[in-house]
Design an enzyme around this catalytic site. Sequence first.
Site, PDB file in Angstrom:
ATOM      1  N   ASP A 177       0.839  -1.202   0.000  1.00 57.98           N
ATOM      2  CA  ASP A 177       0.000   0.000   0.000  1.00 57.98           C
ATOM      3  C   ASP A 177       0.873   1.251   0.000  1.00 57.98           C
ATOM      4  O   ASP A 177       2.092   1.169   0.125  1.00 57.98           O
ATOM      5  CB  ASP A 177      -0.965  -0.018   1.198  1.00 57.98           C
ATOM      6  CG  ASP A 177      -0.286  -0.387   2.523  1.00 57.98           C
ATOM      7  OD1 ASP A 177       0.965  -0.390   2.578  1.00 57.98           O
ATOM      8  OD2 ASP A 177      -0.997  -0.681   3.485  1.00 57.98           O
ATOM      9  N   HIS A 230      -7.671  -4.353   9.909  1.00 67.83           N
ATOM     10  CA  HIS A 230      -7.332  -4.145   8.497  1.00 67.83           C
ATOM     11  C   HIS A 230      -6.032  -4.869   8.145  1.00 67.83           C
ATOM     12  O   HIS A 230      -5.153  -5.058   9.001  1.00 67.83           O
ATOM     13  CB  HIS A 230      -7.277  -2.656   8.130  1.00 67.83           C
ATOM     14  CG  HIS A 230      -6.115  -1.870   8.641  1.00 67.83           C
ATOM     15  ND1 HIS A 230      -6.247  -0.827   9.534  1.00 67.83           N
ATOM     16  CD2 HIS A 230      -4.792  -1.937   8.362  1.00 67.83           C
ATOM     17  CE1 HIS A 230      -5.063  -0.292   9.776  1.00 67.83           C
ATOM     18  NE2 HIS A 230      -4.157  -0.952   9.086  1.00 67.83           N
TER      19      HIS A 230
HETATM   20  C1  GLP Z   1      -0.607   0.181   8.729  1.00 70.37           C
HETATM   21  C2  GLP Z   1      -0.254  -0.519   7.399  1.00 70.37           C
HETATM   22  C3  GLP Z   1      -0.499  -1.993   7.483  1.00 70.37           C
HETATM   23  C4  GLP Z   1       0.044  -2.477   8.797  1.00 70.37           C
HETATM   24  C5  GLP Z   1      -0.802  -1.963   9.921  1.00 70.37           C
HETATM   25  C6  GLP Z   1      -0.236  -2.267  11.291  1.00 70.37           C
HETATM   26  O1  GLP Z   1      -1.549   1.162   8.635  1.00 70.37           O
HETATM   27  N1  GLP Z   1      -0.909   0.000   6.235  1.00 70.37           N
HETATM   28  O2  GLP Z   1       0.119  -2.648   6.381  1.00 70.37           O
HETATM   29  O3  GLP Z   1      -0.002  -3.883   8.848  1.00 70.37           O
HETATM   30  O4  GLP Z   1      -1.129  -0.616   9.751  1.00 70.37           O
HETATM   31  O5  GLP Z   1       0.902  -1.496  11.570  1.00 70.37           O
HETATM   32  P1  GLP Z   1       1.917  -1.840  12.708  1.00 70.37           P
HETATM   33  O6  GLP Z   1       2.646  -3.048  12.277  1.00 70.37           O
HETATM   34  O7  GLP Z   1       2.819  -0.637  12.809  1.00 70.37           O
HETATM   35  O8  GLP Z   1       1.132  -2.059  13.949  1.00 70.37           O
END
Ligand code: GLP
Length: 260
Positions: free
Chosen positions: A66, A137
Site C-alpha cells: 500500500d 485491516h
Molecule cells: C498500517 C499498514 C499496514 C500495517 C498496519 C499495522 O496502517 N498500512 O500494512 O499492517 O497498519 O501497523 P503496525 O505493524 O505498525 O502495527
Amino acid sequence: MEVVIAPGPELGRLAAAAVEQLVREQPDAVLGLATGSSPLAVYDELARRHAEHGLSFARVRAFMLDEYVGLAADHPERYRNVIEKEIASRVDFAPGAVQGPDGLSDDLPGACAAYEDAIASVGGIDLQLLGIGTDGHVAFNEPGSSLASRTRIKTLTRQTREDNARFFGGDLDQVPQHCLTQGLATIMSARHLVLLATGRGKAEAVHQLVEGPVSAMWPATILQHHPHVTVLVDDAAASRLQLADYYRETYAAKPDWQGL
Ligand code: GLP
C-alpha cells in the site's frame, strides 16, 4: 491457518527463515513487503542474513502492499521511502525490482490497474508479509472493504490515522486521509501469507482473524479462506485466542521437516 505463539524476536527469525528458504530455492521469487512496525524484525534479520550469510535478493522482485496518496516524493513516511530505508537499501535488490502503488499519480485508478498488471506479469506473489491493524485491516483494507477487492483508493479510518499519527510527530492532521492499497483479493492471490502481530493492542484483531466469523467488519478474517497462512504472534497478541493452548501444542509437536 497455522498459529505460532513465540517471543517477538523469534517471530522475526521465523519469518526471515521462511523468506530465506524460498529465495534459496527460487532465486527469482516474488516477495510482498509490508510497512508498519510489525515486519521490522524480519527486515533486520534479512539484512543480517544478507550481510553475514550471503543471502542474495539480486533476482528477487518485490511488491509493496500500500501507499499513502499525496505524500511528497521525499517525505520520510511515504511507504516507498520507508521500504527503501528498512529493507531495500540494506540488501541487493536490482534497480527497479521493488515496486509500490503510485500515490502521486495524476490518474489514481489507472495507477491501481497498472499495479495489478505488474503483479500479474511476474506470475503473482510467492510470499506476502503482512501486519494487521487494531481494527482488523490488512494492508489498508479498512472495515467494510469488499472481500473481493483489488488494488484501489481507500479512505483511512480515524482509528488507523490515530494509530499511525506516531509516525507523523503525533499530529493527526499530518496523516493523509487517502491511500492506495492492494485489495483483499489481491492479497489472497499470494501463495503464502505470513502475518506478524505483537502487543496487547492487536489481541482482539488477532482473535477475530483466527477465530471470528469471516466478515468485512474484520477484513483480515478473509485469510481463513486461504490455504497457506502463517500467523506469528507473541504472548500479548495471542492473549485473547480461545484455542491458544492447542496452537502451542500443535507447534511444539510439529515435525522439523514441515517448515512454515
Ligand atoms: C498500517 C499498514 C499496514 C500495517 C498496519 C499495522 O496502517 N498500512 O500494512 O499492517 O497498519 O501497523 P503496525 O505493524 O505498525 O502495527
